[in-house]
Write a protein that holds these residues in place. Sequence first.
Motif, PDB file in Angstrom:
ATOM      1  N   GLY B 313       4.341  -6.729  16.027  1.00 17.60           N
ATOM      2  CA  GLY B 313       4.500  -6.922  14.593  1.00 17.60           C
ATOM      3  C   GLY B 313       3.374  -6.220  13.866  1.00 17.60           C
ATOM      4  N   VAL B 314       3.712  -5.609  12.739  1.00 19.48           N
ATOM      5  CA  VAL B 314       2.709  -4.906  11.943  1.00 19.48           C
ATOM      6  C   VAL B 314       2.828  -5.381  10.507  1.00 19.48           C
ATOM      7  CG1 VAL B 314       1.983  -2.639  11.065  1.00 19.48           C
ATOM      8  CG2 VAL B 314       2.807  -2.850  13.427  1.00 19.48           C
ATOM      9  N   PHE B 315       1.688  -5.577   9.877  1.00 19.69           N
ATOM     10  CA  PHE B 315       1.707  -5.872   8.447  1.00 19.69           C
ATOM     11  C   PHE B 315       0.600  -5.076   7.776  1.00 19.69           C
ATOM     12  CE2 PHE B 315      -0.043  -8.233   4.820  1.00 19.69           C
ATOM     13  CZ  PHE B 315       1.072  -8.249   4.004  1.00 19.69           C
ATOM     14  N   GLN B 316       0.992  -4.325   6.765  1.00 22.75           N
ATOM     15  CA  GLN B 316      -0.010  -3.650   5.938  1.00 22.75           C
ATOM     16  C   GLN B 316       0.305  -4.054   4.511  1.00 22.75           C
ATOM     17  OE1 GLN B 316      -1.098   0.507   7.657  1.00 22.75           O
ATOM     18  NE2 GLN B 316       1.086   0.606   7.285  1.00 22.75           N
ATOM     19  N   GLY B 317      -0.565  -4.813   3.911  1.00 19.80           N
ATOM     20  CA  GLY B 317      -0.249  -5.280   2.574  1.00 19.80           C
ATOM     21  C   GLY B 317      -1.432  -5.099   1.655  1.00 19.80           C
ATOM     22  N   LYS B 318      -1.162  -4.549   0.509  1.00 23.56           N
ATOM     23  CA  LYS B 318      -2.266  -4.317  -0.419  1.00 23.56           C
ATOM     24  C   LYS B 318      -1.934  -4.835  -1.804  1.00 23.56           C
ATOM     25  CE  LYS B 318      -5.449  -0.872  -2.085  1.00 23.56           C
ATOM     26  NZ  LYS B 318      -6.212   0.288  -1.690  1.00 23.56           N
ATOM     27  N   ILE B 319      -2.928  -5.454  -2.400  1.00 22.73           N
ATOM     28  CA  ILE B 319      -2.808  -5.831  -3.809  1.00 22.73           C
ATOM     29  C   ILE B 319      -3.837  -4.998  -4.566  1.00 22.73           C
ATOM     30  CG2 ILE B 319      -2.955  -7.692  -5.506  1.00 22.73           C
ATOM     31  CD1 ILE B 319      -2.630  -9.709  -3.217  1.00 22.73           C
ATOM     32  N   LEU B 320      -3.349  -4.238  -5.517  1.00 25.61           N
ATOM     33  CA  LEU B 320      -4.254  -3.459  -6.361  1.00 25.61           C
ATOM     34  C   LEU B 320      -4.196  -4.045  -7.771  1.00 25.61           C
ATOM     35  CD1 LEU B 320      -5.978  -0.931  -7.167  1.00 25.61           C
ATOM     36  CD2 LEU B 320      -3.828   0.306  -7.427  1.00 25.61           C
ATOM     37  N   VAL B 321      -5.337  -4.509  -8.241  1.00 33.37           N
ATOM     38  CA  VAL B 321      -5.371  -5.070  -9.587  1.00 33.37           C
ATOM     39  C   VAL B 321      -6.118  -4.090 -10.477  1.00 33.37           C
ATOM     40  CG1 VAL B 321      -6.067  -7.017 -11.026  1.00 33.37           C
ATOM     41  CG2 VAL B 321      -5.393  -7.410  -8.645  1.00 33.37           C
ATOM     42  N   LYS B 322      -5.374  -3.501 -11.397  1.00 36.29           N
ATOM     43  CA  LYS B 322      -5.985  -2.476 -12.245  1.00 36.29           C
ATOM     44  C   LYS B 322      -6.868  -3.098 -13.312  1.00 36.29           C
ATOM     45  CE  LYS B 322      -2.988   1.442 -11.673  1.00 36.29           C
ATOM     46  NZ  LYS B 322      -2.201   2.445 -12.399  1.00 36.29           N
ATOM     47  N   GLU B 323      -7.722  -2.255 -13.837  1.00 37.10           N
ATOM     48  CA  GLU B 323      -8.603  -2.685 -14.904  1.00 37.10           C
ATOM     49  C   GLU B 323      -7.739  -3.258 -16.034  1.00 37.10           C
ATOM     50  OE1 GLU B 323     -11.232   0.526 -15.848  1.00 37.10           O
ATOM     51  OE2 GLU B 323     -12.067  -0.595 -17.539  1.00 37.10           O
ATOM     52  N   GLY B 324      -8.126  -4.385 -16.528  1.00 36.04           N
ATOM     53  CA  GLY B 324      -7.366  -4.950 -17.644  1.00 36.04           C
ATOM     54  C   GLY B 324      -6.259  -5.895 -17.224  1.00 36.04           C
ATOM     55  N   ALA B 325      -5.923  -5.906 -15.953  1.00 36.04           N
ATOM     56  CA  ALA B 325      -4.841  -6.803 -15.512  1.00 36.04           C
ATOM     57  C   ALA B 325      -5.410  -8.204 -15.285  1.00 36.04           C
ATOM     58  CB  ALA B 325      -4.185  -6.270 -14.248  1.00 36.04           C
ATOM     59  N   GLN B 326      -5.878  -8.778 -16.386  1.00 35.74           N
ATOM     60  CA  GLN B 326      -6.535 -10.086 -16.289  1.00 35.74           C
ATOM     61  C   GLN B 326      -5.537 -11.183 -15.974  1.00 35.74           C
ATOM     62  OE1 GLN B 326      -9.469  -9.800 -15.945  1.00 35.74           O
ATOM     63  NE2 GLN B 326     -10.486  -8.500 -17.452  1.00 35.74           N
ATOM     64  N   LYS B 327      -6.069 -12.273 -15.478  1.00 35.12           N
ATOM     65  CA  LYS B 327      -5.259 -13.459 -15.137  1.00 35.12           C
ATOM     66  C   LYS B 327      -4.221 -13.163 -14.057  1.00 35.12           C
ATOM     67  CE  LYS B 327      -7.002 -15.987 -18.589  1.00 35.12           C
ATOM     68  NZ  LYS B 327      -8.062 -16.945 -18.273  1.00 35.12           N
ATOM     69  N   THR B 328      -4.498 -12.149 -13.289  1.00 35.59           N
ATOM     70  CA  THR B 328      -3.599 -11.858 -12.174  1.00 35.59           C
ATOM     71  C   THR B 328      -3.691 -12.978 -11.146  1.00 35.59           C
ATOM     72  OG1 THR B 328      -3.603  -9.453 -12.354  1.00 35.59           O
ATOM     73  CG2 THR B 328      -3.370 -10.356 -10.139  1.00 35.59           C
ATOM     74  N   ASP B 329      -2.527 -13.359 -10.647  1.00 35.60           N
ATOM     75  CA  ASP B 329      -2.493 -14.337  -9.572  1.00 35.60           C
ATOM     76  C   ASP B 329      -1.821 -13.674  -8.372  1.00 35.60           C
ATOM     77  OD1 ASP B 329      -2.086 -16.425  -7.861  1.00 35.60           O
ATOM     78  OD2 ASP B 329      -0.851 -17.625  -9.228  1.00 35.60           O
ATOM     79  N   GLY B 330      -2.600 -13.299  -7.405  1.00 40.22           N
ATOM     80  CA  GLY B 330      -2.049 -12.582  -6.247  1.00 40.22           C
ATOM     81  C   GLY B 330      -2.248 -13.385  -4.970  1.00 40.22           C
ATOM     82  N   TYR B 331      -1.194 -13.562  -4.232  1.00 37.54           N
ATOM     83  CA  TYR B 331      -1.263 -14.340  -2.995  1.00 37.54           C
ATOM     84  C   TYR B 331      -0.639 -13.519  -1.890  1.00 37.54           C
ATOM     85  CZ  TYR B 331      -0.052 -18.118   0.317  1.00 37.54           C
ATOM     86  OH  TYR B 331       0.111 -18.917   1.428  1.00 37.54           O
ATOM     87  N   GLN B 332      -1.288 -13.515  -0.769  1.00 32.09           N
ATOM     88  CA  GLN B 332      -0.730 -12.757   0.340  1.00 32.09           C
ATOM     89  C   GLN B 332      -1.020 -13.485   1.641  1.00 32.09           C
ATOM     90  OE1 GLN B 332      -2.835  -9.446   2.496  1.00 32.09           O
ATOM     91  NE2 GLN B 332      -1.578  -8.217   1.140  1.00 32.09           N
ATOM     92  N   ILE B 333       0.012 -13.704   2.429  1.00 34.00           N
ATOM     93  CA  ILE B 333      -0.211 -14.298   3.743  1.00 34.00           C
ATOM     94  C   ILE B 333       0.656 -13.585   4.768  1.00 34.00           C
ATOM     95  CG2 ILE B 333       1.474 -16.171   3.386  1.00 34.00           C
ATOM     96  CD1 ILE B 333      -1.235 -17.558   5.014  1.00 34.00           C
ATOM     97  N   SER B 334       0.078 -13.281   5.891  1.00 37.91           N
ATOM     98  CA  SER B 334       0.856 -12.689   6.978  1.00 37.91           C
ATOM     99  C   SER B 334       0.460 -13.405   8.253  1.00 37.91           C
ATOM    100  CB  SER B 334       0.587 -11.194   7.091  1.00 37.91           C
ATOM    101  OG  SER B 334      -0.751 -10.951   7.436  1.00 37.91           O
TER     102      SER B 334
END
Lengths: 251, 425
Positions: B313-334
Motif C-alpha cells: 500500500g502506498v499513500f502520498q498525501g499533501k495539504i498545501l495551505v496558501k497564504e491567506g487561507a486562514q481558518k483552514t481545517d485540514g485533516y489527514q489520516i492514512s
Amino acid sequence: MLEIKNLHVQLEEEDKQILKGVNLTVEAGKVHAIMGPNGSGKSTLSYVLSGKDGYEVTDGSATLDGEDILDMEPEERAAAGVFLAFQYPVEIPGVGNMTFLRTAVNSQRKARGEEEMSATEFLKVIRAKAKELKIDADMLKRPVNVGFSGGEKKRNEILQMAMLEPKMCILDETDSGLDVDAMKLVAEGVNALRDEGRGFLVITHYQRLLDHIKPDVVHIMADGRIIKTGGPELALEVENNGYADILAEAV
Amino acid sequence: MALPQIKQDATDARLAALDMPQGGWAQAAREDALARVKAMGLPNARDEYWKYTRPDTLVQPNAPKAALLETDEALIFGEVDRLKIVFVDGVFSAEESDDLSMAHVTIDRLADAPDIHWAKDVYGVLETRGQTPVQRPLATLNTAFATDGVLIHVTGKAPKPISLIYRHESEVSDAILHHVVKVDSGAEVTLLENGPAAARFNKCMEVEIADNGTFHHVRAQGRDHERRAATAIFTRLGEESVFKSFTLTANGVLTRNECVIELTGDNAVAHVAGACVGDGDFLHDDTVFITHDALNCESRQVFKKVLRNGATGVFQGKILVKEGAQKTDGYQISQSLLLDEDSQFLAKPELEIYADDVACSHGSTSGAIDEEGLFYLRSRGIDEGPATDLLTIAFLAEAVMEIEDETLQDEINSRVEAWLSRRRG
Ligand SMILES: Nc1ncnc2c1ncn2[C@@H]1O[C@H](COP(=O)(O)OP(=O)(O)OP(=O)(O)O)[C@@H](O)[C@H]1O
Ligand SMILES: [Mg+2]
C-alpha cells in the motif's frame, strides 16, 4: 463442573512461573470466590481458563464437565460454556455492541448445532436484559466498550454474560470501578443467572460484592496457589485483617 | 530542457502507439496536452513522485495482458436506483446504457459532443492547473488521447445517481477515458463508478463545482486481479461547495489513484477517502494533493488499507495551505492493517502551510490485527476467521463512513465482506 488440578502455568515469553499448582473444583450451582493479594495469579488463572495466548501450561489440567478445555481454542471454550468477564474489558472501535453480541450468540449456537437467533428475537431479548442492567439503547449501538465509563464496561460484561448464558462464569474483579448502585445492579444480574446448572468463579478484592452475591466457598490465592479455602467467613476475615495472618499461617 | 534519453525513448514509444482523435471542440486542448506531455515526458522509476510505485507498466506502449475475472457475484450498486452508463473496454455502449436524459442534468458523450460545448472551459483546464507544483503526465496524456468519456452538466438536484459501469472483456484492452463534470451553483449530483474497465485503464475526471454545488462520488474499482489503472480526479471548488469522494479497491495488480483538489471559494468542504483490501501481487497507491486557497475551508483525507500475502500500500498525501487561507481545517489520516509480515505500507504525508491561523493534522500508522481485541471476540465464541473479519471491517469503517448515503455504505461493506469470505475460501 469445573475441575482444576495441579495447574502450573508459566509465561511463554519469559521463564516465569505464575501458577504453581492450582487445585480447585467448582460444582454446578455453586458460587466460588477467589481473593488474594495483587499479583498472586488470579487474572492469569482466568485467562488460562478462557484460552488467552502467551501462557504455557507446564503441568496439570482443567476440565469442564469432564472435557479438557486447555486444548480448545478460545471460541470452542466459549461454546462449551466458559465465560470470562474481563478485569479490563477491551475496546473495539468500529464494531457495534449489538453486532458483536449477535455474532457471538449465533456463533455459539451454531457451534452447538442449535438454531440461530433471529434479528427480532435477539432485539427483544437484549433490550429486556439491557434494561435490567440500566444499559441504555445508545450504549448498545456504540462500538464495543469505546468511550464507556469503567462501570459501563463492567455492566456490559454482565450483559454479555446474560445474553450468552454460559455454564461456567468467571468474573474477574467485576466489582472494581463500580459505584454502590452499579454494584447492586451487577450483583442482581449475577444472581438472576444463578441456577443449578451453572457455576461461578468470582474474583474480587472486596467483601462488599460478596454481601450481594453470597458465595458458597471462598478461596485465598497467593503466589500462584490456593493457600486456604473456607466459607463466606473467610472473606470477612480478609476484609477485617488483610492477608498477613493467612499468609503467615500458610508458610 | 531536454528529457533524459530513457524518458524520451519511453515517451516516444508510448506516443507512437496512440492516435489522437481528430476534430471537434476538444482539438485545441488535445494539441496543447500533447505538447505538454512531450515536454514533461512520461513518469519513470527515477521520478520522486513515483518512488513507491513503478510506473513502467502504465507507460509501456501496450497494455500488459490481464485475465478476466470469472465470478457469479452480482455487481455492486445493483440495488441502487441509478442512471447507468456502460463502457466496455473503454468504449461507450449505447445498448447497455440507459437513456441519457434526466431532469437537471445533461449528459453528452465526449466522442460526439457538438462543436460548441460548455466542457471546452473545463476539459484539460483543471488537469493543467493540477500540473503544478507536481507534474502528472499520465493525466496530460489522457487529455490528449482520451477516446471516450462523458460530459455531465448538472443544473439542479439530480433525481438519482449517475452510474458509470466499466466492463472489461478483452484481456489486452487499453482504455483511456476522460470525463468532465460541471456542477452549477446550488446543484447536486452523486456519481458512482464501478468495474475493472480494461486490462489497463487511464482515466481522468475533471470536476468543476460552482458556489453551493455538491458532488458526491463513490466508486468501487474492479476486482480483476491483473488489471492496472492510473486514475486522476481534478476538482475545483467554489464557495460553500462540497466534494466528497470515496473509493474502494479490491484486487488489481496495480492501481494509482490521484486526487487533486483546489479549494478556491470560502467555506468549501472537500473529503476524499479510500478503503483498499489487497492480497498478494497487489499495489495500491493513493496520491492526494489538496490546495487550500480560500478562507475557512475544510478538507479531510481518510485512507485505510488492509494488506496481506505481500501486498503493498502506498499513500502520498499533501495539504498545501496558501497564504491567506486562514481558518483552514485540514485533516489527514492514512493507516494500514498488515495481516502478515510480508505486506508493506509506504506513506508520505506532507503539510505545507503559509497561513498562520490554521488547524491541520496528519497521522499515519501501520499495524497488525489487535490481539487483545481478537481474543476478546473469540472469548465470546466468535471464530478466529470471522473475528478477524469483524476487526478488519471495523478498521475500514472510518473511511467507509465518509460516504454519506447509508445504502451506499452498505453496498461497500458487503463488497468488503465478500472479499473477506472469498479470501478465507
Ligand atoms: N504477560 C505477562 N507478562 C509479564 N508478567 C505477567 C504477565 N501476565 C502476568 N504477569 C505477572 O504474573 C503475576 C500474576 O498476575 P495476575 O494479573 O494474574 O495477578 P492478579 O492476582 O490478577 O492481580 P490483581 O489483583 O492486581 O489483579 C504478576 O506478577 C504479573 O506481573
Ligand atoms: Mg487481576
